[in-house]
Design a protein around this motif. Structure first.
Motif, mmCIF file in Angstrom:
data_model
loop_
_atom_site.group_PDB
_atom_site.id
_atom_site.type_symbol
_atom_site.label_atom_id
_atom_site.label_comp_id
_atom_site.label_asym_id
_atom_site.label_seq_id
_atom_site.Cartn_x
_atom_site.Cartn_y
_atom_site.Cartn_z
ATOM 1 N N LEU A 69 0.831 -1.206 0.000
ATOM 2 C CA LEU A 69 0.000 0.000 0.000
ATOM 3 C C LEU A 69 0.863 1.253 0.000
ATOM 4 C CD1 LEU A 69 -2.780 -1.034 2.546
ATOM 5 C CD2 LEU A 69 -3.005 -0.809 0.068
ATOM 6 N N GLY A 70 1.970 1.215 0.741
ATOM 7 C CA GLY A 70 2.865 2.371 0.738
ATOM 8 C C GLY A 70 3.490 2.611 -0.618
ATOM 9 N N MET A 71 3.912 1.530 -1.279
ATOM 10 C CA MET A 71 4.505 1.687 -2.608
ATOM 11 C C MET A 71 3.467 2.095 -3.643
ATOM 12 S SD MET A 71 7.310 -1.396 -2.852
ATOM 13 C CE MET A 71 6.088 -2.681 -2.530
ATOM 14 N N PHE A 107 1.333 4.303 -8.954
ATOM 15 C CA PHE A 107 0.194 4.452 -9.852
ATOM 16 C C PHE A 107 -0.035 5.927 -10.167
ATOM 17 C CE2 PHE A 107 -0.572 0.546 -7.498
ATOM 18 C CZ PHE A 107 -0.879 -0.345 -8.509
ATOM 19 N N THR A 108 -0.654 6.155 -11.312
ATOM 20 C CA THR A 108 -1.072 7.512 -11.674
ATOM 21 C C THR A 108 -2.410 7.792 -11.005
ATOM 22 O OG1 THR A 108 0.040 7.318 -13.819
ATOM 23 C CG2 THR A 108 -1.594 9.073 -13.576
ATOM 24 N N VAL A 168 -9.586 7.182 -10.812
ATOM 25 C CA VAL A 168 -10.337 7.872 -9.761
ATOM 26 C C VAL A 168 -10.721 6.899 -8.649
ATOM 27 C CG1 VAL A 168 -12.457 9.135 -9.247
ATOM 28 C CG2 VAL A 168 -11.195 9.615 -11.370
ATOM 29 N N ILE A 169 -11.210 5.717 -9.020
ATOM 30 C CA ILE A 169 -11.640 4.745 -8.014
ATOM 31 C C ILE A 169 -10.459 4.232 -7.198
ATOM 32 C CG2 ILE A 169 -12.681 2.465 -7.690
ATOM 33 C CD1 ILE A 169 -14.444 3.027 -10.089
ATOM 34 N N VAL A 170 -9.343 3.931 -7.873
ATOM 35 C CA VAL A 170 -8.158 3.443 -7.157
ATOM 36 C C VAL A 170 -7.617 4.510 -6.214
ATOM 37 C CG1 VAL A 170 -5.756 2.729 -7.451
ATOM 38 C CG2 VAL A 170 -7.528 1.746 -8.903
ATOM 39 N N SER A 171 -7.560 5.760 -6.666
ATOM 40 C CA SER A 171 -7.067 6.841 -5.817
ATOM 41 C C SER A 171 -7.975 7.068 -4.615
ATOM 42 C CB SER A 171 -6.944 8.132 -6.632
ATOM 43 O OG SER A 171 -6.081 7.951 -7.734
ATOM 44 N N LEU A 199 -8.430 -2.419 -7.936
ATOM 45 C CA LEU A 199 -7.482 -2.596 -9.035
ATOM 46 C C LEU A 199 -8.035 -3.485 -10.145
ATOM 47 C CD1 LEU A 199 -4.102 -3.085 -7.107
ATOM 48 C CD2 LEU A 199 -4.818 -1.093 -8.423
ATOM 49 N N HIS A 200 -8.971 -4.362 -9.822
ATOM 50 C CA HIS A 200 -9.479 -5.321 -10.806
ATOM 51 C C HIS A 200 -10.865 -4.944 -11.340
ATOM 52 C CE1 HIS A 200 -6.301 -7.669 -8.828
ATOM 53 N NE2 HIS A 200 -6.259 -8.370 -9.939
ATOM 54 N N LEU A 201 -11.312 -3.721 -11.117
ATOM 55 C CA LEU A 201 -12.602 -3.297 -11.662
ATOM 56 C C LEU A 201 -12.502 -3.114 -13.174
ATOM 57 C CD1 LEU A 201 -13.820 -0.725 -8.978
ATOM 58 C CD2 LEU A 201 -14.721 -3.022 -9.411
ATOM 59 N N PRO A 202 -13.484 -3.587 -13.936
ATOM 60 C CA PRO A 202 -13.414 -3.516 -15.406
ATOM 61 C C PRO A 202 -13.934 -2.187 -15.946
ATOM 62 C CG PRO A 202 -15.334 -4.780 -14.755
ATOM 63 C CD PRO A 202 -14.641 -4.390 -13.481
ATOM 64 N N PHE A 203 -13.237 -1.086 -15.609
ATOM 65 C CA PHE A 203 -13.625 0.237 -16.097
ATOM 66 C C PHE A 203 -12.531 0.779 -17.000
ATOM 67 C CE2 PHE A 203 -16.100 0.446 -11.940
ATOM 68 C CZ PHE A 203 -17.296 0.118 -12.555
#
Length: 355
Positions: free
Chosen positions: A121-123, A128-129, A201-204, A190-194
């Motif tokens: 999680l720290g890395m 990621f962008t 946006v969701i990952v951030s 991370l595995h959402l199919p968007f």
């Protein structure tokens, strides 16, 4: 419009059905493996070979996960139900030494896994962008807190109707406050199919929620527990133990360095159901090892009458005494080796100083 609503309703119904099917079948897979392990440990003399006994537990503990994943079910649910059933049946069929070994090894693995998760999680902050939307983050955190509060409130209300020991409002508050988000939520994001923009946006947002719950809420959990305990004691008028009394109790609890066994009284043919795990540095009075008393309830009565005698092994008092003596010999040898090593190191230091 009616056709669209009908399709949406059927899709929701299928999703709910798939959820309950996956939930139930995964639980059945895990429970079957745990019950099979309980019967295996009960009828095979694996207590004489602790290493083989420990390997068997590890295989049966993680096999449900791989089988459930292969069947496109929930591996997490399978291993969860397997652990619950194992702790209720199979754990009591293990030898004392393997009980201690299993607990300590699994705790070590859990600590290593948590360390890897937090490192990842720290890395992820710099790997990621990111695309942050403050309004979405704030609303997501609020909705997570509201949803967890409703979840805990309704479930504890239902559970308290069947529990002898009720879940207090203070405990419910701590359960709500200490609800941390972590690896599972981030992995799902991370595995959402968007598309790439929406996924960023969701990952951030998920990463911010995870960091907020871990750092802010997780870091303040202990002060909140102390505050709730102080407030509860003040409201109920209970007087807490003074620091001297607590120190005295701690000294009494740590007086014994090794496992000792009271072998006075009792018949060697009497059978006992193990109701506790022997840890290093703890006393065990064999005469105090008695069958567990069943809590009131239909399931508890059925469990104690049919399932516990079928899946749990009964040990004689002599077997318990022999196992505790074995643990005593092991810890005594360990302590002797440590003292011998310390003395040898001290002699080496003295030789270096003399030179």
């Amino acid at each position: 419009i009616n056709a669209e609503y009908g399709e949406a309703g059927s899709a929701i119904g299928l999703a709910i059905g798939d959820f309950f099917l996956s939930f139930s079948m995964s639980g059945v897979v895990g429970a079957l493996f745990a019950l099979a392990l309980a019967l295996l440990l009960k009828h095979l003399a694996l207590t004489k070979t602790p290493s083989l006994e420990f390997c068997t537990v590890c295989l049966f503990a993680y096999a449900p996960y791989f089988l459930a994943e292969g069947l496109h079910l929930s591996g997490i649910m399978a291993i969860l139900s397997s652990g619950i059933v194992m702790s209720h049946y199979a754990h009591y069929n293990l030898s004392f030494m393997t009980q201690v070994t299993v607990q300590q090894v699994f705790r070590t693995f859990a600590f290593l896994a948590e360390s890897c998760v937090f490192a990842y999680l720290g890395m992820a902050i710099f790997s990621f962008t990111h695309s942050f939307q403050p309004s979405l983050i704030v609303w997501s955190i609020l909705l997570c807190l509201i949803g967890r509060g409703l979840n805990i409130g309704l479930l504890t209300l239902l559970a308290n109707r069947f529990r002898q020991t009720k879940v207090t409002p203070q405990q419910q508050f701590i359960m709500w406050f200490s609800g941390l988000r972590g690896a599972i939520a981030f992995a799902l994001a991370l595995h959402l199919p968007f598309d790439e923009t929406t996924k960023q946006v969701i990952v951030s947002t998920t990463l911010v929620i995870v960091l907020f719950t871990i750092i802010v809420m997780g870091g303040s959990t202990m002060p909140v527990i102390k505050l709730v305990t102080w407030w509860t004691d003040r409201q109920t008028g209970r007087v807490r133990l003074q620091s001297e009394d607590r120190h005295h109790l701690d000294e009494q609890d740590s007086e014994t360095d090794f496992i000792t066994v009271n072998t006075e009284g009792g018949s060697g043919d009497t059978e006992y159901m193990l109701s506790k795990t022997v840890e290093f540095g703890r006393n065990l009075n064999v005469d105090e090892v008695e069958p567990e008393t069943a809590a009131p309830g239909v399931w508890s009565r059925w469990d104690e009458k049919y399932f516990v005698p079928f899946f749990r092994k009964k040990f004689t008092q002599q077997e318990i005494r022999m196992a505790c003596n074995e643990m005593h010999d092991l810890t005594t040898k360990w302590h002797t080796d440590v003292e011998t090593g310390s003395q040898l190191m001290g002699e080496d230091d003295n030789d270096e100083h003399s030179l």
